[in-house]
Design a protein around this motif. Structure first.
Motif, PDB file in Angstrom:
ATOM      1  N   GLY A  14       0.779  -1.232  -0.105  1.00 27.36           N
ATOM      2  CA  GLY A  14      -0.151  -0.074  -0.020  1.00 27.36           C
ATOM      3  C   GLY A  14       0.776   1.289   0.016  1.00 27.36           C
ATOM      4  N   GLY A  15       2.066   1.267   0.044  1.00 26.64           N
ATOM      5  CA  GLY A  15       2.917   2.317  -0.022  1.00 26.64           C
ATOM      6  C   GLY A  15       2.869   2.775  -1.166  1.00 26.64           C
ATOM      7  N   GLY A  16       3.581   4.072  -1.473  1.00 25.22           N
ATOM      8  CA  GLY A  16       3.756   4.828  -2.692  1.00 25.22           C
ATOM      9  C   GLY A  16       3.892   6.175  -2.342  1.00 25.22           C
ATOM     10  N   LEU A  17       3.756   7.105  -3.520  1.00 27.00           N
ATOM     11  CA  LEU A  17       3.858   8.406  -3.624  1.00 27.00           C
ATOM     12  C   LEU A  17       2.598   9.095  -3.623  1.00 27.00           C
ATOM     13  N   VAL A  18       2.574  10.172  -2.667  1.00 25.90           N
ATOM     14  CA  VAL A  18       1.347  10.869  -2.276  1.00 25.90           C
ATOM     15  C   VAL A  18       1.631  12.402  -2.000  1.00 25.90           C
TER      16      VAL A  18
END
Length: 117
Positions: free
Chosen positions: A8-12
């Protein structure tokens, strides 16, 4: 062998939201406490949130923005992160503790969260 895996991680962008998931290879009932930690570059790993069957605890920086929860049927613990800030950027790790002598810690490999415009 107990295994924890995050996703669920990522760039936001700042002010955005993410929901992290941590799935155990076995039952969550194996753990007395489940938690989320994070580690930013050059910094020590720190507790973000933790929960037992009855209690939830949060780091001061996470209160009011983050929420830890679980789905026992799916053997999954979640970290809902709202109003994200650049200082939330880190690798987030799932942790499970078994209260024994000594305490046994299990860790996932981590998932990167980057908060940036």
């Amino acid at each position: 062998q107990v295994q924890l895996v995050e996703s669920g991680g990522g760039l936001v962008q700042p002010g955005g939201s993410l929901r992290l998931s941590c799935t155990a290879s076995g039952s969550l009932a194996s753990f007395d406490v489940m938690g989320w930690y994070r580690q930013a570059p050059g910094k020590q790993r720190e507790l973000v949130a933790a929960m037992s069957d009855s209690v939830r605890n949060y780091a001061a920086s996470a209160k009011g923005r983050f929420a830890i929860s679980r789905d026992v049927a799916k053997n999954t613990v979640y970290l809902q992160m709202n109003s994200l800030k650049p200082e939330d950027t880190a690798v987030y790790y799932c942790n499970g503790k078994i209260w024994a002598s000594p305490v046994y810690d299990y860790w996932g490999p981590g998932t990167q969260v980057t908060v940036s415009s």
